[in-house]
Design a protein around this motif. Structure first.
Motif, mmCIF file in Angstrom:
data_model
loop_
_atom_site.group_PDB
_atom_site.id
_atom_site.type_symbol
_atom_site.label_atom_id
_atom_site.label_comp_id
_atom_site.label_asym_id
_atom_site.label_seq_id
_atom_site.Cartn_x
_atom_site.Cartn_y
_atom_site.Cartn_z
ATOM 1 N N ALA A 148 53.483 16.672 52.452
ATOM 2 C CA ALA A 148 54.274 17.891 52.298
ATOM 3 C C ALA A 148 54.602 18.500 53.656
ATOM 4 N N GLY A 149 53.625 18.512 54.558
ATOM 5 C CA GLY A 149 53.874 19.050 55.893
ATOM 6 C C GLY A 149 54.898 18.241 56.657
ATOM 7 N N GLN A 150 54.831 16.922 56.518
ATOM 8 C CA GLN A 150 55.795 16.071 57.205
ATOM 9 C C GLN A 150 57.208 16.269 56.659
ATOM 10 N N LEU A 151 57.320 16.363 55.333
ATOM 11 C CA LEU A 151 58.640 16.566 54.732
ATOM 12 C C LEU A 151 59.243 17.892 55.169
ATOM 13 N N SER A 152 58.466 18.977 55.069
ATOM 14 C CA SER A 152 58.996 20.290 55.416
ATOM 15 C C SER A 152 59.276 20.402 56.904
ATOM 16 N N ALA A 264 58.367 12.174 48.339
ATOM 17 C CA ALA A 264 58.034 12.794 47.057
ATOM 18 C C ALA A 264 57.115 11.890 46.243
ATOM 19 N N GLY A 265 57.365 10.586 46.286
ATOM 20 C CA GLY A 265 56.499 9.645 45.575
ATOM 21 C C GLY A 265 55.079 9.683 46.107
ATOM 22 N N GLY A 266 54.936 9.808 47.433
ATOM 23 C CA GLY A 266 53.616 9.901 48.034
ATOM 24 C C GLY A 266 52.876 11.160 47.622
ATOM 25 N N ILE A 267 53.602 12.286 47.555
ATOM 26 C CA ILE A 267 52.975 13.545 47.141
ATOM 27 C C ILE A 267 52.518 13.459 45.688
ATOM 28 N N LEU A 268 53.386 12.968 44.802
ATOM 29 C CA LEU A 268 53.017 12.845 43.388
ATOM 30 C C LEU A 268 51.851 11.884 43.213
ATOM 31 N N GLY A 269 51.861 10.782 43.977
ATOM 32 C CA GLY A 269 50.755 9.831 43.903
ATOM 33 C C GLY A 269 49.448 10.459 44.337
ATOM 34 N N SER A 270 49.490 11.323 45.380
ATOM 35 C CA SER A 270 48.277 11.996 45.834
ATOM 36 C C SER A 270 47.754 12.965 44.776
ATOM 37 N N LEU A 271 48.666 13.644 44.084
ATOM 38 C CA LEU A 271 48.240 14.570 43.042
ATOM 39 C C LEU A 271 47.636 13.835 41.849
ATOM 40 N N ALA A 272 48.145 12.631 41.572
ATOM 41 C CA ALA A 272 47.628 11.854 40.437
ATOM 42 C C ALA A 272 46.357 11.097 40.789
ATOM 43 N N ALA A 273 46.081 10.922 42.076
ATOM 44 C CA ALA A 273 44.969 10.073 42.504
ATOM 45 C C ALA A 273 43.607 10.503 41.943
ATOM 46 N N MET A 309 67.417 2.469 44.992
ATOM 47 C CA MET A 309 66.457 2.046 46.008
ATOM 48 C C MET A 309 65.453 3.159 46.289
ATOM 49 N N GLY A 310 65.937 4.399 46.285
ATOM 50 C CA GLY A 310 65.046 5.540 46.485
ATOM 51 C C GLY A 310 64.022 5.650 45.368
ATOM 52 N N ALA A 311 64.448 5.379 44.128
ATOM 53 C CA ALA A 311 63.517 5.400 42.999
ATOM 54 C C ALA A 311 62.454 4.304 43.156
ATOM 55 N N ALA A 315 58.407 4.794 43.556
ATOM 56 C CA ALA A 315 57.410 4.066 42.761
ATOM 57 C C ALA A 315 56.400 3.366 43.660
ATOM 58 N N VAL A 316 56.898 2.764 44.739
ATOM 59 C CA VAL A 316 56.013 2.052 45.665
ATOM 60 C C VAL A 316 55.086 3.043 46.378
ATOM 61 N N ALA A 317 55.627 4.216 46.776
ATOM 62 C CA ALA A 317 54.820 5.208 47.486
ATOM 63 C C ALA A 317 53.836 5.914 46.568
#
Length: 413
Positions: A148-152, A264-273, A309-311, A315-317
């Protein structure tokens, strides 16, 4: 996640660091823009950015040993204060029209050294800051915070630089001051004192002791190699896909969306982890992630639309944070408190080297092979690692991490 949300001290630390991370990312974007404005030299822009990574890597192992010597909260406070002062000095130089490239290099080195100290200090503090059952959530939330910090920060950096050359660095000053104040109110329990730890040892021997701790324990060694493999091939794959998308006529705007979807995929993955960690064994998460990446990564060959490709990127992230959470939780809870700083130093150096080598590998692949072949080469490499993790007796028998109190009572550290 509700349990850790009620932890006042972790919440203060997390909030301060998400702002600090945004400040760092803002500065990272502003550095090359400022160097280009001052000199017009792309090579000198690379020198400044490289100074951050190189200083962090060089200092990584000694920093981990110092984290095990010194009070960790003071280390974190000092790192935030020093970064605020360094960025403030650059703001003053810009205001006076006296900024030079060497000043930017100095600030970049200060940032790299500070991160080399702060990151293992924070990681080593987690098992004392949160309850043992909350460690997976804390690890995952820290990963989400970084993304999140990197994105913002990346979004803010270019905008703030357009407002004024000094503005991104002024924002960085404010971010580090905010993080410093937040840290002041964090109540970090004192570490247990052991008589044999009081006289400081030779720094080189302490570093060697940390390396030996990781290398002589097969589960730790195997999990470190897993993380290195993930960082190496994922960062190589990212560059290869960007080149593939460009060759297929995907616009720069769509590529920007692809990068945002990756974050965004990385953030969602971290929340689901944490949820996945509670329901799936560490071994199941690790091999599940590697198998999923082996299946998903070659799909890019068949995709010609940037948004699709973004989707795929998302998914990969989404997948690696679950494996990283399981691995980092095991590593932290299976290492005595007196060695956790050095563990963090080893992990920081190996992860940093892999992250640096990944883009170089990706660049070499796209130079040597057509983009489609480069994608398939990355996939093949991931598949080899997937098979190795699947049949690894060490990972298959990954033990539950010892409880912190039990570990400290039985450890000779």
């Amino acid at each position: 996640m509700s349990g850790i949300a009620g932890n006042r001290d972790y919440r203060l630390l997390w909030t301060g660091q998400v702002v600090s991370e945004a400040g760092f990312s803002t500065t990272t974007i502003a550095f090359p823009l400022l160097v280009l404005a001052l000199t017009g030299s792309a090579a000198q822009s690379g020198l400044v950015l490289g100074a951050v990574a190189i200083s962090q890597l060089v200092a990584g192992l000694p920093a981990g040993a110092l984290v095990d010597r010194w009070p960790r909260k003071r280390i974190m406070l000092g790192c935030e204060a020093v970064q605020a002062v360094a960025a403030g000095g650059l703001v003053l130089a810009l205001y006076r029209g006296a900024a030079e490239v060497w000043m930017l290099v100095v600030v970049a080195v200060v940032m790299g050294l500070s991160r080399a100290l702060f990151e293992p200090a924070e990681e080593a503090s987690l098992p004392r800051l949160v309850a043992e059952e909350q460690v997976p959530s804390a690890v995952a939330m820290n990963a989400a915070r970084t993304s999140a910090g990197q994105l913002s920060g990346t979004a803010l950096g270019g905008f703030l630089f357009a407002v004024g050359r000094a503005v991104p660095f002024l924002f960085d000053v404010v971010a580090h001051v905010f993080a410093f104040v937040s840290l002041l109110f964090v109540r970090l329990p004192r570490r247990p004192e052991r008589a044999e730890d009081r006289p400081p040892k030779h720094l080189g021997r302490e570093i060697a002791e940390g390396l030996r701790w990781v290398w002589t324990r097969p589960p730790l060694r195997a999990t470190v190699l897993c993380v290195v493999s993930l960082n190496l091939f994922f960062s190589a794959y990212y560059l290869v896909i960007i080149v593939l998308a460009t060759e297929r006529g995907v616009s720069s705007g769509e590529i920007g969306v692809m990068a945002a979807m990756l974050g965004a995929g990385g953030i969602l993955g971290s929340l689901a982890a944490p949820y996945l960690h509670r329901r799936i064994s560490a071994y199941g998460l690790v091999i599940g992630v590697f198998w999923a990446l082996t299946v998903l990564t070659p799909l890019a060959v068949f995709v010609h639309n940037g948004y699709v490709m973004g989707a795929l990127f998302a998914a990969v992230a989404f997948l690696p944070p679950a494996a990283n959470t399981a691995i980092a939780t095991y590593q932290l809870l299976s290492t005595p408190d007196g060695l956790r700083g050095r563990l963090g130093g080893v992990l920081g150096v190996t992860g940093g080297l892999a992250a640096a080598a990944g883009p170089a590998l990706g660049g070499w692949l796209v130079e040597a092979l057509p983009a489609v072949s480069a994608v398939l080469t990355c996939t093949g490499s991931i598949a080899v690692v997937t098979l190795a993790t699947t049949f690894s007796r060490t990972l298959r028998g990954l033990p539950a991490a010892p409880r912190v109190r039990e570990l400290e009572e039985t450890s000779g550290q």
